[in-house]
Design a protein around this motif. Structure first.
Motif, short mmCIF file in Angstrom:
data_model
loop_
_atom_site.label_atom_id
_atom_site.label_comp_id
_atom_site.label_asym_id
_atom_site.label_seq_id
_atom_site.Cartn_x
_atom_site.Cartn_y
_atom_site.Cartn_z
N ASN A 59 -19.62 -106.87 6.86
CA ASN A 59 -18.23 -106.75 6.50
C ASN A 59 -17.98 -106.67 4.83
OD1 ASN A 59 -17.16 -106.81 8.93
ND2 ASN A 59 -16.98 -108.84 9.20
N MET A 60 -19.07 -107.30 4.07
CA MET A 60 -18.88 -107.45 2.96
C MET A 60 -19.07 -106.10 2.12
SD MET A 60 -20.88 -111.15 1.76
CE MET A 60 -21.10 -110.77 0.13
N VAL A 61 -20.23 -105.39 2.91
CA VAL A 61 -20.78 -104.10 2.44
C VAL A 61 -19.34 -103.18 2.51
CG1 VAL A 61 -22.32 -102.12 2.82
CG2 VAL A 61 -23.01 -104.38 2.50
N THR A 62 -18.87 -103.10 3.80
CA THR A 62 -17.57 -102.36 4.28
C THR A 62 -16.56 -102.47 3.21
OG1 THR A 62 -18.25 -102.33 6.33
CG2 THR A 62 -16.17 -101.47 5.64
N SER A 63 -16.31 -103.66 2.74
CA SER A 63 -15.30 -104.12 1.69
C SER A 63 -15.86 -103.53 0.27
CB SER A 63 -15.03 -105.52 1.72
OG SER A 63 -14.60 -106.00 2.90
N LEU A 64 -16.77 -103.76 -0.08
CA LEU A 64 -17.36 -103.23 -1.37
C LEU A 64 -17.20 -101.72 -1.58
CD1 LEU A 64 -18.93 -103.64 -3.86
CD2 LEU A 64 -21.02 -103.12 -2.77
N LEU A 65 -17.80 -101.18 -0.64
CA LEU A 65 -17.37 -99.63 -0.39
C LEU A 65 -15.92 -99.32 -0.36
CD1 LEU A 65 -20.50 -98.56 2.15
CD2 LEU A 65 -20.37 -98.60 -0.71
N GLU A 66 -15.06 -99.88 0.15
CA GLU A 66 -13.74 -99.65 0.26
C GLU A 66 -13.04 -99.88 -1.03
OE1 GLU A 66 -9.71 -100.67 2.87
OE2 GLU A 66 -11.51 -101.75 3.25
N HIS A 67 -13.23 -101.22 -1.81
CA HIS A 67 -12.51 -101.46 -2.89
C HIS A 67 -13.37 -101.48 -4.23
CE1 HIS A 67 -9.56 -103.35 -0.31
NE2 HIS A 67 -10.23 -103.87 0.15
N LYS B 255 -18.18 -100.11 9.53
CA LYS B 255 -17.65 -100.04 11.09
C LYS B 255 -16.22 -99.12 10.75
CE LYS B 255 -20.40 -102.44 13.29
NZ LYS B 255 -21.44 -101.73 13.75
N ASP B 256 -15.86 -98.88 9.53
CA ASP B 256 -14.44 -98.43 9.22
C ASP B 256 -14.81 -96.68 8.90
OD1 ASP B 256 -12.10 -97.62 8.31
OD2 ASP B 256 -11.85 -98.72 6.66
N ARG B 257 -13.98 -95.78 9.62
CA ARG B 257 -14.40 -94.44 9.41
C ARG B 257 -13.96 -93.89 8.21
NH1 ARG B 257 -14.39 -91.16 15.01
NH2 ARG B 257 -15.29 -92.77 16.40
N ASP B 258 -12.88 -94.43 7.49
CA ASP B 258 -12.19 -94.07 6.34
C ASP B 258 -13.38 -94.23 5.42
OD1 ASP B 258 -10.25 -93.05 7.61
OD2 ASP B 258 -8.92 -95.01 7.26
N VAL B 259 -13.95 -95.50 5.43
CA VAL B 259 -15.09 -95.76 4.32
C VAL B 259 -16.18 -95.17 4.76
CG1 VAL B 259 -16.45 -97.72 3.47
CG2 VAL B 259 -14.06 -98.08 4.07
N LEU B 260 -16.53 -94.76 5.73
CA LEU B 260 -17.70 -94.01 6.19
C LEU B 260 -17.65 -92.63 5.79
CD1 LEU B 260 -20.45 -94.46 7.41
CD2 LEU B 260 -19.48 -93.53 9.45
N GLN B 261 -16.48 -91.98 5.56
CA GLN B 261 -16.15 -90.59 5.12
C GLN B 261 -16.28 -90.84 3.61
OE1 GLN B 261 -15.75 -87.65 6.72
NE2 GLN B 261 -15.46 -86.56 4.78
N LYS B 262 -15.80 -91.80 3.05
CA LYS B 262 -15.93 -91.95 1.52
C LYS B 262 -17.28 -91.75 1.11
CE LYS B 262 -13.31 -94.68 -1.82
NZ LYS B 262 -12.70 -96.02 -1.99
N VAL B 263 -18.17 -92.66 1.75
CA VAL B 263 -19.57 -92.73 1.31
C VAL B 263 -20.26 -91.15 1.49
CG1 VAL B 263 -21.91 -93.65 2.25
CG2 VAL B 263 -19.84 -95.09 2.10
N PHE B 264 -19.91 -90.40 2.38
CA PHE B 264 -20.56 -89.09 2.47
C PHE B 264 -19.88 -87.99 1.97
CE2 PHE B 264 -22.62 -91.46 5.79
CZ PHE B 264 -23.96 -91.15 5.86
N SER B 265 -18.88 -88.19 1.10
CA SER B 265 -18.10 -87.44 0.45
C SER B 265 -18.00 -87.64 -1.12
CB SER B 265 -16.73 -86.99 0.82
OG SER B 265 -15.99 -88.08 1.05
N GLU B 266 -17.22 -88.73 -1.48
CA GLU B 266 -16.99 -89.26 -2.95
C GLU B 266 -18.12 -89.78 -3.40
OE1 GLU B 266 -14.31 -92.75 -5.23
OE2 GLU B 266 -13.45 -91.80 -3.41
N TYR B 267 -18.76 -90.67 -2.75
CA TYR B 267 -20.15 -91.38 -3.51
C TYR B 267 -21.17 -90.53 -3.21
CZ TYR B 267 -17.21 -95.70 -2.72
OH TYR B 267 -16.09 -96.64 -2.96
N LYS B 268 -21.38 -89.67 -2.51
CA LYS B 268 -22.43 -88.45 -2.53
C LYS B 268 -22.18 -87.91 -3.69
CE LYS B 268 -24.34 -84.97 0.17
NZ LYS B 268 -24.24 -84.25 1.51
N GLU B 269 -21.36 -87.29 -4.13
CA GLU B 269 -20.83 -86.74 -5.31
C GLU B 269 -21.28 -87.44 -6.60
OE1 GLU B 269 -17.10 -85.09 -4.65
OE2 GLU B 269 -17.71 -83.90 -3.20
#
Length: 137
Positions: A23-31, A71-85
């Motif tokens: 949950n902490m990692v998900t929050s970190l990647l989201e915020h 566990k959050d699909r939106d955050v997972l999408q962010k990892v594989f698009s925004e953070y990847k770049e």
């Protein structure tokens, strides 16, 4: 002696600790920044760096491996698009821990765990419009 012991137990059962860190990692990647105690920040950093590395590699198997933690699909999408770049040219070290001093209630050492190279917010800019503003328009 703690020789070659891989992680901190954080005074929790295994299932509680893993759920909390996920949950902490998900929050970190989201915020892009979270405020927590120093030992928790050090443990969450390991997981977050691994997830961002999986995001940089791409591919279905890496998406599935990252989905175990995030566990959050939106955050997972962010990892594989925004953070990847954003971290394409960086060979590691995607997070930073800033010590914030001691918490007033129990004197636990607090820390800010944040992603490096995150966009700065301007002083007068609100984070998101409130619901009242959107209704008025």
């Amino acid at each position: 002696m703690r020789h070659k012991v891989g992680q901190r137990k954080l005074h929790r059962t295994t299932s509680h600790r893993l759920a909390m860190l996920n949950n902490m990692v998900t929050s970190l990647l989201e915020h892009q920044a979270i405020r927590t105690t120093l030992p928790k920040a050090k443990e969450a950093r390991k997981l977050a760096e691994r997830i961002i590395t999986l995001g940089k590699r791409g591919g279905l198997s890496n998406v599935r491996l990252a989905a175990r933690t995030v566990k959050d699909r939106d955050v997972l999408q962010k990892v594989f698009s925004e953070y990847k770049e954003r971290y394409a040219s960086r060979p590691g070290g995607y997070t930073r821990i800033v010590r914030l001093g001691f918490r007033r209630g129990d004197a636990a050492e607090m820390a800010l765990l944040e992603l490096v190279d995150r966009p700065e917010k301007k002083a007068g800019e609100p984070e998101a419009p409130s619901t009242e503003e959107t209704k008025a328009e």
